[in-house]
Design a protein around this motif. Structure first.
Motif, short mmCIF file in Angstrom:
data_model
loop_
_atom_site.label_atom_id
_atom_site.label_comp_id
_atom_site.label_asym_id
_atom_site.label_seq_id
_atom_site.Cartn_x
_atom_site.Cartn_y
_atom_site.Cartn_z
N ASN A 155 0.78 -1.21 -0.08
CA ASN A 155 0.16 0.01 0.15
C ASN A 155 0.88 1.21 -0.01
O ASN A 155 1.21 1.79 0.98
N ARG A 156 1.27 1.57 -1.43
CA ARG A 156 2.30 2.57 -1.13
C ARG A 156 1.89 4.08 -0.75
O ARG A 156 2.36 4.78 -0.18
N TRP A 157 0.46 4.35 -1.17
CA TRP A 157 -0.20 5.66 -0.54
C TRP A 157 -0.12 5.89 0.67
O TRP A 157 0.34 6.67 1.38
N LEU A 158 -0.52 4.45 1.59
CA LEU A 158 -0.49 4.65 3.13
C LEU A 158 1.04 4.64 3.64
O LEU A 158 1.24 5.64 4.69
N ALA A 159 1.56 4.06 2.92
CA ALA A 159 3.25 4.11 3.31
C ALA A 159 3.88 5.51 3.25
O ALA A 159 4.44 5.81 4.25
N VAL A 160 3.84 6.14 1.93
CA VAL A 160 4.11 7.51 2.00
C VAL A 160 3.40 8.68 2.81
O VAL A 160 4.26 9.41 3.29
N THR A 161 2.43 8.36 3.00
CA THR A 161 1.51 9.27 3.84
C THR A 161 2.06 9.28 5.41
O THR A 161 2.13 10.19 6.00
N SER A 162 2.31 7.98 5.83
CA SER A 162 2.52 7.47 7.22
C SER A 162 4.28 7.97 7.52
O SER A 162 4.51 8.86 8.55
N LEU A 163 5.00 7.95 6.45
CA LEU A 163 6.43 8.40 6.62
C LEU A 163 6.47 9.97 6.41
O LEU A 163 7.29 10.21 7.09
N GLY A 164 5.62 10.50 5.81
CA GLY A 164 5.61 11.99 5.61
C GLY A 164 5.19 12.62 6.87
O GLY A 164 5.46 13.51 7.50
N SER A 165 4.07 11.85 7.56
CA SER A 165 3.62 12.39 8.80
C SER A 165 4.53 12.13 9.89
O SER A 165 4.73 13.17 10.72
N ALA A 166 5.15 11.10 9.94
CA ALA A 166 6.32 10.70 10.64
C ALA A 166 7.57 11.90 10.57
O ALA A 166 8.17 12.49 11.76
N ALA A 167 7.82 12.28 9.42
CA ALA A 167 8.86 13.25 9.33
C ALA A 167 8.59 14.56 9.75
O ALA A 167 9.33 15.40 10.05
N ILE A 168 7.28 15.10 9.68
CA ILE A 168 7.06 16.37 10.21
C ILE A 168 6.64 16.25 11.83
O ILE A 168 6.98 17.15 12.43
N SER A 169 5.72 15.08 12.31
CA SER A 169 5.39 15.04 13.55
C SER A 169 6.50 14.25 14.70
O SER A 169 6.53 15.01 15.77
N LEU A 170 7.35 13.72 14.04
CA LEU A 170 8.44 13.09 15.14
C LEU A 170 9.20 14.26 15.71
O LEU A 170 9.65 14.40 16.61
N PRO A 171 9.92 15.21 14.60
CA PRO A 171 10.77 16.25 15.03
C PRO A 171 10.11 17.26 15.92
O PRO A 171 10.53 17.63 16.97
N VAL A 172 8.79 17.39 15.77
CA VAL A 172 7.90 18.44 16.67
C VAL A 172 7.74 17.60 18.14
O VAL A 172 7.93 18.34 19.09
N GLY A 173 7.47 16.31 17.92
CA GLY A 173 7.34 15.52 19.23
C GLY A 173 8.61 15.50 20.05
O GLY A 173 8.55 15.63 21.32
#
Length: 193
Positions: A155-173
């Motif tokens: 599921n490429r769409w979910l993988a890219v979306t989750s990775l992008g979300s982690a790339a933004i939210s992980l540094p903020v967290g």
């Protein structure tokens, strides 16, 4: 200035518009249905709705804080800041209206990280615990396993979306976790003096 026909001042329901002669020969034409409604009425309805929501978002947190600080529950910090729940609710309302599913996913995840950090900061007081300090970073990284599982399943769409979300939210967290750690350390130092 001519006299406005009485028919123009009436309010219409969608059923009235579809069944009337306002739409011409094609009653299924959605442009006709929208043009038959008065545009100012819709604009005024939206403006009044958002003005009411902004007033609620601005007034409720202060009112809840005042009520709790004057009650017997004034020592319960999370309850005192309970009115702040209107902020993420209002931001979530606007986020929900976005058309891009990927943007909604990322913003809701970021909102979850911010709310988690706020709760972790308020709840703990000056007692630093590892769980309280690491919670915002862990919530920020929560989509990394989702991205790995989605990639393995194709599921490429979910993988890219989750990775992008982690790339933004992980540094903020991680930054918010550091702020909670420093805040707990400073309040602990202040209390010990």
């Amino acid at each position: 200035m001519g006299v406005v026909p009485e028919r123009e001042l009436e309010t219409y329901t969608l059923l009235d518009i579809q069944n009337s002669d306002l739409c011409g020969p094609d009653p299924q034409n959605h442009h006709c249905r929208l043009s038959a409604l008065p545009p100012m009425k819709s604009l005024l309805r939206n403006l009044s709705l958002h003005a009411t929501l902004v007033l609620i978002v601005l007034l409720v947190p202060g009112a809840v804080y005042e009520l709790v600080s004057q009650s017997r529950f004034r020592n319960v910090e999370l309850l005192a800041f309970g009115g702040a729940v209107t902020y993420p609710a209002y931001i979530g309302l606007w986020t929900r209206k976005l058309r891009s599913e990927r943007a909604r996913f990322i913003l809701f995840h970021l909102l979850l990280v911010l709310v988690t950090a706020f709760v972790a900061f308020i709840v703990g007081g000056n007692q630093p615990s590892l769980a309280r300090i690491m919670t915002p970073a862990a919530v920020g990284a929560a989509t990394l396993p989702v991205a790995a599982i989605a990639a393995l399943r194709g599921n490429r769409w979910l993988a890219v979306t989750s990775l992008g979300s982690a790339a933004i939210s992980l540094p903020v967290g991680a930054i918010l976790s550091w702020v909670i750690f420093v805040g707990a350390a400073l309040s602990g130092m202040h209390g010990g003096m």
